[in-house]
Design an enzyme around this catalytic site. Structure first.
Site, PDB file in Angstrom:
ATOM      1  NE  ARG A   7      42.135  69.001  -1.346  1.00  0.00           N
ATOM      2  CZ  ARG A   7      41.702  68.803  -0.102  1.00  0.00           C
ATOM      3  NH1 ARG A   7      42.184  69.538   0.887  1.00  0.00           N
ATOM      4  NH2 ARG A   7      40.772  67.898   0.157  1.00  0.00           N
ATOM      5  CB  CYS A  13      37.638  74.181   3.633  1.00  0.00           C
ATOM      6  SG  CYS A  13      37.355  73.672   5.352  1.00  0.00           S
TER       7      CYS A  13
END
Length: 303
Positions: free
Chosen positions: A199, A258
Site C-alpha cells: 500500500r 497510516c
C-alpha cells in the site's frame, strides 16, 4: 502505574489487588465493523468495557463513503479533532464517553484487542491525549491473556455509575494536514508510514481514491513491532530497528501516520518503549491526505 505495556501476569495481579482499574476491549474488523463487538460478547476479560472504533473512538463524519456521501458530526459533538476515515472526536465528545462508561482520573486503564495491537493503541493514544498517563496496552492481547491462564467470560457486564473524568493537558503531539504539508522535505519533519509495504508503494489501494504515499515518508509496517509470540519486541531491538530506519534523523522529528490514524499508533508506542519518544501522530493520515485536492503523492519507495 503502567504507561506503555502491561503483561497478562501483571494485569492478573493488578485485578487481584483491587486498585482502581478499567479494562477496555478494542477488538475490531475494518471489513466487518460489527464483528469486534460480537467477539467481545462471545469472550472477553471479566469486567472489560467494549470500545468501538467507529462509534466510541471516532467522530461521526469522515471521508466520503462508498455512495459518495459524507456523514457530518452532530452539532452538539463539536468539530472533530482530525479528518480522515476515522477522525478523532472532539476532546469534549471523548470526555463525555469516558464519563458515560464510568472511567475516572484515578484509574489505571488497560487496553487490549485480539488483532495484534492494531486497534487498542488508538485508545491508549487518546487517553494520553486527554492527559491521562496511567494507560497501558496488554502485551500480546487477548491471546496472551488466555495463555497466562486468564479467565474469559461471555457475560454482559453491569453498567457503571457515570464518572466525572476531567481532561488535562495532552501528553502526546497531534499534527494536522496543514502542518505536514508545510514541513514536507524539511529536516524538522520525518514521516513514518505504518501501512503494509504494498500500500505504501501504491501497488494496491483497497480504501482510498489515490494509491501511494506522502512524498518523503519512510515505511515501517506496524506489524514489524511484534515478535512471533504476538508481543512487542524487546526495547533494545525496537530501538535498533528504528534507528536503522531513521538513518541518523532525529527521532524527535518523527510524525507517524497510516491509512486513518489507527494502525500508526503501534509505531508511536514502539518508539516510546524503545526510549526514542515522544513522537507525533498525523491522525488524518493517508485517507485525509489523498482526499485533499492539490497535495502531492508518490508511488514506489522513498530513500
Amino acid at each position: 502505574m503502567y504507561t506503555t505495556l502491561i503483561s497478562a501476569e501483571e494485569l492478573i495481579a493488578l485485578q487481584a489487588g483491587g486498585a482502581p482499574l478499567m479494562v477496555f476491549d478494542c477488538s475490531f474488523d475494518l471489513m466487518k465493523p460489527e464483528a469486534g463487538e460480537q467477539h467481545y460478547r462471545a469472550a472477553h476479560i471479566p469486567g472489560a468495557q467494549y470500545a468501538n472504533l467507529d462509534t466510541d473512538l471516532s467522530a461521526k463524519h469522515g471521508v466520503p463513503n462508498t455512495r459518495g456521501e459524507v456523514v457530518v458530526a452532530q452539532a452538539d459533538e463539536g468539530p472533530p479533532a482530525s479528518g480522515g476515515r476515522h477522525p478523532l472526536p472532539s476532546r469534549e465528545k471523548f470526555t463525555a464517553w469516558l464519563c458515560s462508561v464510568g472511567f475516572a482520573n484515578d484509574m489505571q486503564a488497560v487496553v487490549y484487542d485480539r488483532n495484534g495491537a492494531n486497534y487498542c493503541g488508538r485508545l491508549w493514544w487518546m487517553l494520553k491525549w486527554m492527559g491521562h498517563e496511567a494507560v497501558a496496552v496488554l502485551d500480546g492481547g487477548l491471546q496472551a491473556w488466555q495463555a497466562a491462564g486468564g479467565e474469559l467470560t461471555a457475560r454482559e457486564e453491569p453498567a457503571r455509575f457515570q464518572s466525572n473524568f476531567v481532561p488535562g493537558r495532552p501528553l502526546v503531539n497531534l499534527v494536522d494536514t496543514r502542518s505536514v504539508a508545510a514541513h514536507l522535505d524539511q529536516a524538522g519533519q520525518t514521516l513514518i508510514d505504518a501501512r503494509a509495504a504494498a500500500r505504501y508503494r501504491g501497488e494496491v489501494e483497497p480504501l482510498d481514491p489515490i494509491a501511494g504515499h506522502i512524498p518523503g515518508a519512510l515505511n515501517r509496517p506496524f506489524t514489524e513491532n511484534l515478535g512471533p509470540d504476538g508481543k512487542f519486541k524487546p526495547a533494545a531491538q525496537l530501538r535498533a530497528e528504528f534507528e536503522s530506519l531513521l538513518a541518523g534523523r532525529d527521532p524527535a522529528t518523527v510524525v507517524h501516520h497510516c491509512g486513518s490514524g489507527v494502525s500508526a499508533v503501534p509505531n508511536v508506542l514502539a518508539m516510546q518503549i524503545a526510549g526514542l519518544g515522544p513522537t507525533a501522530l498525523y491522525a488524518g493520515s493517508w485517507s485525509e491526505w489523498s482526499n485533499t485536492p492539490g497535495l502531492p503523492t508518490r508511488q514506489g519507495a522513498d530513500a
